[in-house]
Scaffold this active site. Structure first.
Site, PDB file in Angstrom:
ATOM      1  N   CYS B  82       0.940  -1.208  -0.109  1.00  0.00           N
ATOM      2  CA  CYS B  82      -0.006  -0.060  -0.164  1.00  0.00           C
ATOM      3  C   CYS B  82       0.770   1.314  -0.033  1.00  0.00           C
ATOM      4  O   CYS B  82       0.535   2.405  -0.878  1.00  0.00           O
ATOM      5  CB  CYS B  82      -0.977  -0.017   1.153  1.00  0.00           C
ATOM      6  SG  CYS B  82      -1.640  -1.472   1.674  1.00  0.00           S
ATOM      7  N   CYS B  85       2.146   3.098  -3.242  1.00  0.00           N
ATOM      8  CA  CYS B  85       1.706   3.895  -4.075  1.00  0.00           C
ATOM      9  C   CYS B  85       1.180   5.023  -3.194  1.00  0.00           C
ATOM     10  O   CYS B  85       1.239   6.087  -3.595  1.00  0.00           O
ATOM     11  CB  CYS B  85       0.343   3.244  -4.604  1.00  0.00           C
ATOM     12  SG  CYS B  85       0.389   2.362  -6.117  1.00  0.00           S
ATOM     13  N   HIS B  86       0.745   4.901  -2.067  1.00  0.00           N
ATOM     14  CA  HIS B  86       0.013   5.545  -0.916  1.00  0.00           C
ATOM     15  C   HIS B  86       0.951   6.501  -0.098  1.00  0.00           C
ATOM     16  O   HIS B  86       0.634   7.432   0.543  1.00  0.00           O
ATOM     17  CB  HIS B  86      -1.015   5.299  -0.219  1.00  0.00           C
ATOM     18  CG  HIS B  86      -2.176   4.852  -1.204  1.00  0.00           C
ATOM     19  ND1 HIS B  86      -3.072   5.544  -1.823  1.00  0.00           N
ATOM     20  CD2 HIS B  86      -2.636   3.264  -1.366  1.00  0.00           C
ATOM     21  CE1 HIS B  86      -4.043   4.810  -2.626  1.00  0.00           C
ATOM     22  NE2 HIS B  86      -3.414   3.613  -2.254  1.00  0.00           N
ATOM     23  N   CYS B 120      -7.934  -2.135  -4.684  1.00  0.00           N
ATOM     24  CA  CYS B 120      -6.500  -1.831  -4.582  1.00  0.00           C
ATOM     25  C   CYS B 120      -5.691  -3.161  -4.631  1.00  0.00           C
ATOM     26  O   CYS B 120      -4.774  -3.381  -5.434  1.00  0.00           O
ATOM     27  CB  CYS B 120      -6.150  -1.084  -3.333  1.00  0.00           C
ATOM     28  SG  CYS B 120      -5.967   0.649  -3.583  1.00  0.00           S
ATOM     29  N   CYS B 183     -35.408  -0.603  10.900  1.00  0.00           N
ATOM     30  CA  CYS B 183     -34.274   0.107  11.611  1.00  0.00           C
ATOM     31  C   CYS B 183     -34.839   1.482  12.456  1.00  0.00           C
ATOM     32  O   CYS B 183     -34.364   1.531  13.645  1.00  0.00           O
ATOM     33  CB  CYS B 183     -33.235   0.469  10.747  1.00  0.00           C
ATOM     34  SG  CYS B 183     -32.633  -0.961   9.572  1.00  0.00           S
ATOM     35  N   CYS B 186     -36.390   1.649  15.976  1.00  0.00           N
ATOM     36  CA  CYS B 186     -35.748   1.435  17.117  1.00  0.00           C
ATOM     37  C   CYS B 186     -34.985   2.868  17.122  1.00  0.00           C
ATOM     38  O   CYS B 186     -34.915   3.507  18.089  1.00  0.00           O
ATOM     39  CB  CYS B 186     -34.811   0.195  17.018  1.00  0.00           C
ATOM     40  SG  CYS B 186     -35.501  -1.261  17.855  1.00  0.00           S
ATOM     41  N   HIS B 187     -34.126   3.166  16.247  1.00  0.00           N
ATOM     42  CA  HIS B 187     -33.053   3.866  16.235  1.00  0.00           C
ATOM     43  C   HIS B 187     -33.405   5.551  15.969  1.00  0.00           C
ATOM     44  O   HIS B 187     -32.498   6.384  16.262  1.00  0.00           O
ATOM     45  CB  HIS B 187     -31.928   3.630  15.037  1.00  0.00           C
ATOM     46  CG  HIS B 187     -31.290   2.168  15.647  1.00  0.00           C
ATOM     47  ND1 HIS B 187     -30.756   2.119  16.875  1.00  0.00           N
ATOM     48  CD2 HIS B 187     -31.384   0.937  15.188  1.00  0.00           C
ATOM     49  CE1 HIS B 187     -30.259   0.777  16.786  1.00  0.00           C
ATOM     50  NE2 HIS B 187     -30.693   0.303  15.679  1.00  0.00           N
ATOM     51  N   ARG B 224     -22.341  -5.921  12.114  1.00  0.00           N
ATOM     52  CA  ARG B 224     -23.218  -5.249  12.870  1.00  0.00           C
ATOM     53  C   ARG B 224     -24.732  -5.369  12.370  1.00  0.00           C
ATOM     54  O   ARG B 224     -25.697  -5.595  12.897  1.00  0.00           O
ATOM     55  CB  ARG B 224     -22.767  -4.006  13.472  1.00  0.00           C
ATOM     56  CG  ARG B 224     -23.693  -3.103  14.021  1.00  0.00           C
ATOM     57  CD  ARG B 224     -24.071  -3.818  15.710  1.00  0.00           C
ATOM     58  NE  ARG B 224     -25.304  -4.283  15.513  1.00  0.00           N
ATOM     59  CZ  ARG B 224     -25.858  -4.717  16.764  1.00  0.00           C
ATOM     60  NH1 ARG B 224     -25.345  -4.856  18.044  1.00  0.00           N
ATOM     61  NH2 ARG B 224     -27.054  -5.228  16.910  1.00  0.00           N
ATOM     62  N   CYS B 228     -28.238  -7.223  13.572  1.00  0.00           N
ATOM     63  CA  CYS B 228     -29.667  -6.263  13.642  1.00  0.00           C
ATOM     64  C   CYS B 228     -30.740  -7.022  12.832  1.00  0.00           C
ATOM     65  O   CYS B 228     -31.829  -7.416  13.437  1.00  0.00           O
ATOM     66  CB  CYS B 228     -29.493  -4.884  13.376  1.00  0.00           C
ATOM     67  SG  CYS B 228     -29.177  -4.062  14.505  1.00  0.00           S
TER      68      CYS B 228
END
Lengths: 106, 267
Positions: B82, B85-86, B120, B183, B186-187, B224, B228
């Site tokens: 990585c 290049c970066h 990449c 979703c 609840c949120h 995650r 849910c």
């Protein structure tokens, strides 16, 4: 080598109680869990942690299968003299990791 | 009598009843005003917040350190790292994760940070892509994410991303699964309340990949989201699915301006 994070105060007054915090990457596989194919994964845990202060053992902990992955161990000691703290974890399958930290006591 | 006792001792029944109560008690979904938004951090206990704040107690830092090592490790038939290049990630990657998911002209749709890393790998390093949720991909995402720590989330909400942002919003507000929950119920509507004793946060995904104490590991936002959906008894998608990326895009827009916490700690 396993990754470990150590937090020791760089400086302390003689006689001060200092807190030492250690965190090490380890799966702590308890030896009871089946993997995705149903085969029980063999136990792979750290079972001993020792801290020595200028060569003298100041803290020791036995670890067992119920300890969570990436064990975090914090404890305290009295800053007596400048020098080196050594942390050593040993476990199943020949696991061994050592880290050191220095402290200046004034 | 025994039948009733059995019924109420089943966790599935209790969750279903809870769902039914939620649905009848609260009906309308409304977006949270920008000034009232709170990070999941604000819903945590003192000890967990302290764990996140200190880089020597935050277990997510173990992955960040792994990612730092991977950053300069050569890989693939191109034998490039990585860093080749970066360069130095602490400057070149500053603010990058805060802009993801971002539109990829090559793919014609938004992609998340993990997908960007894998592009990449396949196109530049000529290496095999890393599996989603693999240790290496999480480590690289955590390392890149860490470089945006404290910076505001700011995705490009423009003509190109709009259809995907709308799709993500639809998924957020769409009732789904056997519990027929969205979703948003609840949120948006019930944040600050409790679900089975645990606080319901607003669901701002500003700290991913993050260390969940329950997982005993770092995990991605898609892991995650799958949790849910599973809890709602809804269809889960394969990791990397466009449905998840659209939802990630909407969540990032919803959390616009909030600081990146990567790697966060959550209970």
């Amino acid at each position: 080598m396993a990754r470990a994070l150590i937090n020791v105060p760089a400086k302390a007054k003689r006689g001060d109680v200092i807190e030492i915090k250690t965190l090490i990457s380890h799966p702590m596989e308890p030896g009871y869990r089946p993997d995705s194919s149903g085969v029980v994964m063999p136990r792979d845990i750290i079972n001993l942690f020792v801290c020595s202060y200028n060569g003298e053992e100041i803290f020791r902990a036995d670890l067992f299968a119920a300890v969570a992955a990436n064990p975090f161990i914090a404890f305290s000691t009295v800053a007596t003299e400048s020098g080196k703290l050594e942390f050593k974890w040993t476990g199943d399958n020949g696991f061994s990791a050592v880290e050191t930290a220095t402290i200046t006591v004034e | 009598m025994n039948g009733w006792r059995r019924l109420f001792s089943s966790p599935i029944t209790i969750i279903a009843l809870l769902g039914a109560v939620l649905i009848t008690a609260f009906a309308v979904a409304a977006e949270i005003p920008l000034s009232e938004r709170k990070s999941g951090y604000d819903f945590m206990g003192r000890e967990t917040r302290a764990m996140q704040d200190d880089d020597t107690t935050n277990p997510g830092m173990l992955w960040v350190l792994d990612g730092e090592a991977l950053w300069s490790r050569k890989a693939g038939t191109a034998d490039k790292s990585c860093a080749d290049c970066h360069g130095d990630a602490t400057t070149s990657m500053k603010g990058v994760a805060a802009r993801y998911p971002a539109f990829s002209p090559a793919r014609g749709r938004p992609i998340n940070l993990e997908q960007r890393i894998n592009i990449c790998r396949t196109d530049q390093q000529k290496a095999t892509p890393l599996a989603f949720e693999s240790k290496d991909l999480l480590a690289l995402a955590a390392y890149v994410g860490r470089q945006s720590h404290g910076m505001p989330v700011e995705i490009a909400a423009d003509e190109r991303t709009k259809p995907f942002l709308d799709a993500g919003r639809d998924m957020f507000t769409q009732r789904q699964g056997q519990l027929n929950l969205s979703c948003a119920q609840c949120h948006d509507d019930n944040w600050g309340g409790k679900l089975a004793g645990a606080p319901i946060p607003q669901g701002h995904a500003t700290g991913y990949p993050l260390y969940r104490l329950e997982w005993q590991s770092l995990g991605s936002l898609q892991r995650r989201l799958r949790n849910c959906l599973f809890g709602m008894r809804a269809e889960t998608y394969a990791l990397g699915a466009p449905e998840y990326v659209d939802l990630e895009l909407y969540l990032a827009w919803r959390a616009r301006g909030m600081p990146v916490e990567t790697p966060a700690v959550r209970p």
